[in-house]
Scaffold this motif. Structure first.
Motif, PDB file in Angstrom:
ATOM      1  N   UNK A 108       0.573  -1.324   0.066  1.00  0.00           N
ATOM      2  CA  UNK A 108       0.023  -0.004   0.000  1.00  0.00           C
ATOM      3  C   UNK A 108       0.839   1.266  -0.062  1.00  0.00           C
ATOM      4  N   UNK A 109       0.231   2.318  -0.389  1.00  0.00           N
ATOM      5  CA  UNK A 109       0.945   3.499  -0.557  1.00  0.00           C
ATOM      6  C   UNK A 109      -0.024   4.502  -0.088  1.00  0.00           C
ATOM      7  N   UNK A 110       0.497   5.650   0.751  1.00  0.00           N
ATOM      8  CA  UNK A 110      -0.258   6.552   1.319  1.00  0.00           C
ATOM      9  C   UNK A 110      -0.196   7.756   0.239  1.00  0.00           C
ATOM     10  N   UNK A 111      -1.571   8.465   0.128  1.00  0.00           N
ATOM     11  CA  UNK A 111      -1.662   9.460  -0.902  1.00  0.00           C
ATOM     12  C   UNK A 111      -2.356  10.751  -0.282  1.00  0.00           C
ATOM     13  N   UNK A 112      -1.887  11.906  -0.619  1.00  0.00           N
ATOM     14  CA  UNK A 112      -2.326  13.184  -0.151  1.00  0.00           C
ATOM     15  C   UNK A 112      -2.452  13.969  -1.566  1.00  0.00           C
ATOM     16  N   UNK A 113      -3.833  14.425  -1.612  1.00  0.00           N
ATOM     17  CA  UNK A 113      -3.702  15.419  -2.703  1.00  0.00           C
ATOM     18  C   UNK A 113      -4.511  16.665  -2.130  1.00  0.00           C
ATOM     19  N   UNK A 114      -3.818  18.078  -2.459  1.00  0.00           N
ATOM     20  CA  UNK A 114      -4.132  19.149  -2.144  1.00  0.00           C
ATOM     21  C   UNK A 114      -4.466  20.107  -3.122  1.00  0.00           C
ATOM     22  N   UNK A 115      -5.413  21.181  -3.275  1.00  0.00           N
ATOM     23  CA  UNK A 115      -5.654  21.695  -4.414  1.00  0.00           C
ATOM     24  C   UNK A 115      -5.476  23.307  -3.705  1.00  0.00           C
ATOM     25  N   UNK A 116      -4.745  24.106  -4.606  1.00  0.00           N
ATOM     26  CA  UNK A 116      -4.741  25.465  -3.777  1.00  0.00           C
ATOM     27  C   UNK A 116      -5.162  26.497  -5.053  1.00  0.00           C
ATOM     28  N   UNK A 117      -6.253  27.235  -4.933  1.00  0.00           N
ATOM     29  CA  UNK A 117      -6.761  28.147  -5.907  1.00  0.00           C
ATOM     30  C   UNK A 117      -6.864  29.493  -5.556  1.00  0.00           C
ATOM     31  N   UNK A 118      -6.694  30.193  -6.622  1.00  0.00           N
ATOM     32  CA  UNK A 118      -6.546  31.658  -6.752  1.00  0.00           C
ATOM     33  C   UNK A 118      -8.069  31.974  -7.067  1.00  0.00           C
ATOM     34  N   UNK A 119      -8.617  32.637  -6.162  1.00  0.00           N
ATOM     35  CA  UNK A 119     -10.152  32.834  -6.308  1.00  0.00           C
ATOM     36  C   UNK A 119     -10.447  34.428  -6.640  1.00  0.00           C
ATOM     37  N   UNK A 120      -9.622  35.201  -6.236  1.00  0.00           N
ATOM     38  CA  UNK A 120      -9.675  36.742  -6.294  1.00  0.00           C
ATOM     39  C   UNK A 120      -8.375  37.474  -6.636  1.00  0.00           C
ATOM     40  N   UNK A 121      -8.452  38.450  -7.573  1.00  0.00           N
ATOM     41  CA  UNK A 121      -7.393  39.202  -7.650  1.00  0.00           C
ATOM     42  C   UNK A 121      -7.518  40.694  -7.154  1.00  0.00           C
TER      43      UNK A 121
END
Length: 121
Positions: A108-121
């Protein structure tokens, strides 16, 4: 002026079982987002997998499964206790994304996925 950002944990240290079917995340709606960066981390256990785990970053114009196309594929390693990290930039024009992960064998392998979004300028 500072950017407005939002963070979403897509997979919070989930286990990718050896030899199991791929794990597909839920749809990530990016229609109100300027830029998105995906951070993907694979962590191997005390015995590394025989075949490394992978994550496909898939994008689409809507949530129809058949419309998803692979933007990038990233891989973990096979070394015991190794941590492999990747950063994938998702272009502004992308409206939907998902993450398809797995393909590891023997361990088994441990997975972490995070997304970082720019929502305003």
């Amino acid at each position: 002026m500072a950017l407005t950002k939002a963070l979403t944990v897509v997979h919070a240290n989930i286990s990718l079982a050896a030899g199991a079917a791929d794990t597909t995340s839920g749809d990530q709606d990016l229609t109100a987002v300027y830029r998105t960066v995906a951070r993907i981390r694979f962590t191997n256990g005390a015995t590394g997998p025989t075949v490394q785990a992978q994550t496909k970053v898939q994008v689409a114009e809507d949530t129809t499964a058949a419309n998803y196309m692979t933007l990038a594929t990233v891989y973990g390693g096979t070394t015991a206790n190794a941590v492999t990290e990747h950063v994938v930039e998702i272009p502004d024009a992308i409206e939907h994304a998902r993450f398809v992960s797995g393909s590891n064998t023997a361990q088994a392998v441990t997975l972490r996925v995070v997304i970082e979004k720019i929502t305003g300028i």
